[in-house]
Design a protein around this motif. Structure first.
Motif, mmCIF file in Angstrom:
data_model
loop_
_atom_site.group_PDB
_atom_site.id
_atom_site.type_symbol
_atom_site.label_atom_id
_atom_site.label_comp_id
_atom_site.label_asym_id
_atom_site.label_seq_id
_atom_site.Cartn_x
_atom_site.Cartn_y
_atom_site.Cartn_z
ATOM 1 N N GLU A 8 22.434 3.207 -60.844
ATOM 2 C CA GLU A 8 23.647 3.471 -61.626
ATOM 3 C C GLU A 8 23.380 4.551 -62.645
ATOM 4 O O GLU A 8 22.312 4.599 -63.247
ATOM 5 N N ARG A 9 24.390 5.374 -62.866
ATOM 6 C CA ARG A 9 24.293 6.413 -63.889
ATOM 7 C C ARG A 9 24.665 5.812 -65.243
ATOM 8 O O ARG A 9 25.670 5.129 -65.378
ATOM 9 N N ARG A 16 22.669 12.065 -72.933
ATOM 10 C CA ARG A 16 22.068 12.689 -71.752
ATOM 11 C C ARG A 16 22.085 11.709 -70.579
ATOM 12 O O ARG A 16 21.977 10.503 -70.779
ATOM 13 N N PRO A 17 22.209 12.220 -69.353
ATOM 14 C CA PRO A 17 22.253 11.329 -68.189
ATOM 15 C C PRO A 17 20.942 10.588 -67.985
ATOM 16 O O PRO A 17 19.853 11.108 -68.249
ATOM 17 N N LEU A 18 21.075 9.354 -67.516
ATOM 18 C CA LEU A 18 19.945 8.474 -67.270
ATOM 19 C C LEU A 18 20.332 7.596 -66.091
ATOM 20 O O LEU A 18 21.449 7.066 -66.057
ATOM 21 N N TRP A 19 19.464 7.465 -65.101
ATOM 22 C CA TRP A 19 19.753 6.635 -63.934
ATOM 23 C C TRP A 19 18.865 5.411 -63.983
ATOM 24 O O TRP A 19 17.652 5.502 -64.150
ATOM 25 N N LYS A 20 19.490 4.242 -63.861
ATOM 26 C CA LYS A 20 18.762 2.969 -63.904
ATOM 27 C C LYS A 20 18.864 2.285 -62.549
ATOM 28 O O LYS A 20 19.893 2.336 -61.884
ATOM 29 N N ILE A 21 17.760 1.638 -62.178
ATOM 30 C CA ILE A 21 17.723 0.832 -60.963
ATOM 31 C C ILE A 21 17.908 -0.613 -61.383
ATOM 32 O O ILE A 21 17.186 -1.119 -62.250
ATOM 33 N N HIS A 22 18.900 -1.268 -60.779
ATOM 34 C CA HIS A 22 19.217 -2.659 -61.104
ATOM 35 C C HIS A 22 18.835 -3.556 -59.933
ATOM 36 O O HIS A 22 19.028 -3.190 -58.772
ATOM 37 N N ASP A 23 18.313 -4.739 -60.255
ATOM 38 C CA ASP A 23 17.933 -5.737 -59.254
ATOM 39 C C ASP A 23 19.084 -6.718 -59.100
ATOM 40 O O ASP A 23 19.316 -7.560 -59.970
ATOM 41 N N GLU A 24 19.810 -6.627 -58.002
ATOM 42 C CA GLU A 24 20.965 -7.488 -57.770
ATOM 43 C C GLU A 24 20.575 -8.952 -57.571
ATOM 44 O O GLU A 24 21.394 -9.827 -57.763
ATOM 45 N N GLN A 25 19.322 -9.208 -57.184
ATOM 46 C CA GLN A 25 18.875 -10.593 -57.010
ATOM 47 C C GLN A 25 18.468 -11.219 -58.336
ATOM 48 O O GLN A 25 18.151 -12.395 -58.396
ATOM 49 N N GLY A 28 21.486 -8.350 -61.727
ATOM 50 C CA GLY A 28 21.693 -6.943 -62.055
ATOM 51 C C GLY A 28 20.793 -6.409 -63.147
ATOM 52 O O GLY A 28 21.068 -5.364 -63.736
ATOM 53 N N ARG A 29 19.678 -7.076 -63.399
ATOM 54 C CA ARG A 29 18.740 -6.649 -64.450
ATOM 55 C C ARG A 29 18.174 -5.273 -64.129
ATOM 56 O O ARG A 29 17.735 -5.008 -63.012
ATOM 57 N N PRO A 30 18.172 -4.350 -65.110
ATOM 58 C CA PRO A 30 17.555 -3.036 -64.873
ATOM 59 C C PRO A 30 16.035 -3.174 -64.799
ATOM 60 O O PRO A 30 15.426 -3.865 -65.620
ATOM 61 N N ARG A 35 15.218 10.071 -65.543
ATOM 62 C CA ARG A 35 16.059 11.183 -65.988
ATOM 63 C C ARG A 35 16.629 11.930 -64.789
ATOM 64 O O ARG A 35 17.620 12.615 -64.897
ATOM 65 N N ASP A 36 15.985 11.795 -63.641
ATOM 66 C CA ASP A 36 16.361 12.522 -62.439
ATOM 67 C C ASP A 36 16.973 11.555 -61.416
ATOM 68 O O ASP A 36 16.339 10.558 -61.046
ATOM 69 N N GLU A 37 18.177 11.845 -60.963
ATOM 70 C CA GLU A 37 18.867 10.958 -60.027
ATOM 71 C C GLU A 37 18.110 10.835 -58.708
ATOM 72 O O GLU A 37 17.978 9.746 -58.143
ATOM 73 N N GLU A 38 17.599 11.949 -58.215
ATOM 74 C CA GLU A 38 16.871 11.927 -56.950
ATOM 75 C C GLU A 38 15.629 11.036 -57.043
ATOM 76 O O GLU A 38 15.326 10.282 -56.122
ATOM 77 N N ALA A 39 14.920 11.098 -58.157
ATOM 78 C CA ALA A 39 13.738 10.260 -58.350
ATOM 79 C C ALA A 39 14.132 8.782 -58.402
ATOM 80 O O ALA A 39 13.412 7.923 -57.874
ATOM 81 N N ALA A 40 15.260 8.476 -59.014
ATOM 82 C CA ALA A 40 15.723 7.089 -59.087
ATOM 83 C C ALA A 40 16.027 6.542 -57.697
ATOM 84 O O ALA A 40 15.630 5.427 -57.348
ATOM 85 N N HIS A 41 16.712 7.341 -56.886
ATOM 86 C CA HIS A 41 17.030 6.900 -55.524
ATOM 87 C C HIS A 41 15.757 6.756 -54.689
ATOM 88 O O HIS A 41 15.635 5.806 -53.906
ATOM 89 N N ALA A 42 14.797 7.663 -54.854
ATOM 90 C CA ALA A 42 13.532 7.570 -54.120
ATOM 91 C C ALA A 42 12.779 6.302 -54.515
ATOM 92 O O ALA A 42 12.209 5.613 -53.663
ATOM 93 N N HIS A 43 12.802 5.970 -55.801
ATOM 94 C CA HIS A 43 12.119 4.768 -56.279
ATOM 95 C C HIS A 43 12.798 3.520 -55.717
ATOM 96 O O HIS A 43 12.127 2.581 -55.293
#
Length: 77
Positions: A8-9, A16-25, A28-30, A35-43
């Motif tokens: 999520e952005r 400044r933009p920041l992308w967080k990865i949330h654990d739905e299980q 939804g905890r981050p 800082r980079d959207e592509e890196a967030a999706h890769a992670h």
């Protein structure tokens, strides 16, 4: 990316933009932020590959910590 890991952005305090990865299980905890959207999706993709054994986790964390740093293998002399 699996349904478990959602990117999520967000914005930081300075707007400044920041992308967080949330654990739905985990309600939804981050679990990580980038800082980079592509890196967030890769992670998130990497997380979706499944559980890692302890050695793999340590190697992965070491790789992430080394990003942007000198190798420093020959510091002394």
């Amino acid at each position: 990316m699996t349904a478990r890991w959602r990117v999520e952005r967000h914005t930081d305090r300075r707007g400044r933009p920041l992308w967080k990865i949330h654990d739905e299980q985990d309600r939804g905890r981050p679990v990580a932020e980038f800082r980079d959207e592509e890196a967030a999706h890769a992670h998130a993709e990497r997380l979706g590959q499944g559980p890692f054994d302890l050695d793999e986790q340590e190697a992965w964390q070491d790789d992430d910590e080394d990003d942007g740093e000198d190798d420093g293998e020959d510091d002394g002399g």
